[in-house]
Design an enzyme around this catalytic site. Structure first.
Site, PDB file in Angstrom:
ATOM      1  N   ILE A   1       0.815  -1.194  -0.024  1.00 46.30           N
ATOM      2  CA  ILE A   1      -0.094   0.154  -0.056  1.00 46.30           C
ATOM      3  C   ILE A   1       0.813   1.198  -0.179  1.00 46.30           C
ATOM      4  CG2 ILE A   1      -1.667   1.314   1.311  1.00 46.30           C
ATOM      5  CD1 ILE A   1      -2.796  -1.353   2.291  1.00 46.30           C
TER       6      ILE A   1
ATOM      7  N   GLY B   1      -4.180   2.248   8.490  1.00 46.12           N
ATOM      8  CA  GLY B   1      -3.400   1.179   8.898  1.00 46.12           C
ATOM      9  C   GLY B   1      -4.669   0.142   9.782  1.00 46.12           C
ATOM     10  N   ARG B   2      -4.168   0.194  11.027  1.00 48.26           N
ATOM     11  CA  ARG B   2      -4.935   0.056  12.060  1.00 48.26           C
ATOM     12  C   ARG B   2      -5.383   0.845  13.297  1.00 48.26           C
ATOM     13  NH1 ARG B   2      -6.214  -2.859   8.536  1.00 48.26           N
ATOM     14  NH2 ARG B   2      -6.150  -4.912   8.137  1.00 48.26           N
TER      15      ARG B   2
ATOM     16  N   ASP C   1      -9.358   6.284   8.737  1.00 44.30           N
ATOM     17  CA  ASP C   1     -10.323   5.298   8.093  1.00 44.30           C
ATOM     18  C   ASP C   1     -10.446   4.062   9.012  1.00 44.30           C
ATOM     19  OD1 ASP C   1     -11.770   4.127   5.803  1.00 44.30           O
ATOM     20  OD2 ASP C   1     -10.262   2.617   5.809  1.00 44.30           O
TER      21      ASP C   1
ATOM     22  N   GLU D   1     -14.057  -0.788  16.207  1.00 42.52           N
ATOM     23  CA  GLU D   1     -14.950  -0.663  15.052  1.00 42.52           C
ATOM     24  C   GLU D   1     -16.136  -1.688  15.305  1.00 42.52           C
ATOM     25  OE1 GLU D   1     -12.701  -1.248  11.427  1.00 42.52           O
ATOM     26  OE2 GLU D   1     -11.254   0.278  11.947  1.00 42.52           O
TER      27      GLU D   1
ATOM     28  N   HIS E   1     -13.998   2.811   7.591  1.00 40.87           N
ATOM     29  CA  HIS E   1     -13.330   1.536   7.068  1.00 40.87           C
ATOM     30  C   HIS E   1     -13.583   1.276   5.795  1.00 40.87           C
ATOM     31  CE1 HIS E   1     -10.393  -2.037   8.879  1.00 40.87           C
ATOM     32  NE2 HIS E   1     -10.399  -1.610   7.446  1.00 40.87           N
TER      33      HIS E   1
ATOM     34  N   ALA F   1     -11.583   2.415   2.909  1.00 44.64           N
ATOM     35  CA  ALA F   1     -10.532   2.660   2.074  1.00 44.64           C
ATOM     36  C   ALA F   1     -10.330   1.517   0.916  1.00 44.64           C
ATOM     37  CB  ALA F   1      -9.051   3.054   2.786  1.00 44.64           C
TER      38      ALA F   1
END
Length: 308
Positions: A147, A225-226, A250, A255, A274, A276
């Site tokens: 990415i 990322g996370r 994102d 979540e 989330h 992306a």
């Protein structure tokens, strides 16, 4: 061609499911992971660990946190098994999402949209004055896998100064790259800081209060990322204080992000849920990626996105 027993627990569109079935003619689809030789989707890591007949696992995600375990790695290597991920499906949409957020920020689109929702004034002068160009801005990519490479490619026409930060520098990176342990100076000078870190013990709350405080005042923070890589309370504080110019997220922790979470109302913070990696033909591309690797697996050729 040898007949393989293939398990899948991935949710696909009807068209993609038809595509997968057509590509698996001559093989046997099984519903119980314990009887599979090949697993596609998000198979139970414990069953993968204990099922010696599994020869290849392909997860349908770019991340693989649940499988990032030493016992699982050792078990797969011991039986000569292969583990692949699906970054090739998600690297382009993630990169384009990130560039869209960067362009939205420098061209002040969130402010224009907020004005349209009310008071519907005509803030031409202040928005023009605050608008910027990406050319000459420094972008720090924290994490540099597939990415990160796609992001660097797509930023090239904008003449940004892109610097990558990764755990181990390979020496063949197409952009200037420094080790994570030597990243302080790069982060302190970056106009845009992009979090691409995976979720694991070493990245837990990597972006904490001291790290946000050490960034360039007014820097913009992005996370695709996370969520666990960020101390979100520290992030909110950095936005409130003005240390950060803005944040575009994102991913969050948890979540879905609860409606009452402070990130929703933090100043200059934009949250996308989330999305992306999402794109209209995502299911089809997941199937094509798997079938392409299946052909390579049968030919004993190198697989794309191989981890083990």
């Amino acid at each position: 061609m040898p007949r393989l027993r293939i398990y899948s627990n991935v949710r696909l569109t009807a068209a993609a499911e038809t595509l997968l079935n057509a590509g698996l003619v001559g093989h046997e689809r099984v519903e119980d992971l314990r009887f599979a030789e090949v697993a596609l989707g998000q198979p139970d890591p414990e069953v993968v660990l204990s099922t010696v007949g599994i020869r290849w696992v392909q997860v349908t995600s770019a991340g693989y946190t649940a499988y990032d375990r030493e016992d699982l790695r050792q078990a797969l290597r011991a039986r000569g098994a292969v583990f692949t991920k699906s970054s090739a499906v998600y690297d382009i949409p993630c990169a384009e999402h990130l560039v869209a957020l960067m362009l939205a920020h420098v061209r002040r689109l969130p402010e224009a949209l907020a004005n349209q929702g009310g008071p519907r004034a005509w803030p031409q002068a202040p928005l023009r004055e605050r608008s910027r160009l990406l050319g000459g801005e420094t972008v720090a990519l924290v994490g540099y896998g597939s990415i990160g490479r796609r992001i660097a490619d797509r930023l090239r026409p904008f003449a940004c100064d892109v610097v990558a930060i990764r755990r181990v520098v390979g020496g063949d990176e197409p952009v200037p790259t420094v080790a994570l342990t030597d990243a302080a100076e790069v982060l302190a000078n970056a106009d845009h800081v992009v979090d691409l870190l995976p979720a694991n013990a070493s990245t837990e709350r990597f972006f904490d209060a001291p790290r946000f405080q050490a960034l360039k005042p007014g820097a913009v923070f992005y996370n695709i990322g996370r969520g666990t890589t960020v101390d979100q309370s520290a992030l909110v504080a950095a936005l409130v204080s003005g240390q950060l110019g803005a944040a575009y997220l994102d991913v969050t922790d948890p979540e879905p992000l609860p409606p009452e979470h402070p990130l929703w109302t933090a100043p200059r913070c934009v949250v996308t849920p989330h999305t992306a990696g999402g794109h209209h033909d995502e299911s089809d591309r997941l199937v094509h990626h798997f079938l392409g690797n299946l052909e390579k697996f049968l030919d004993d050729a190198p697989l794309e996105d191989r981890i083990i």
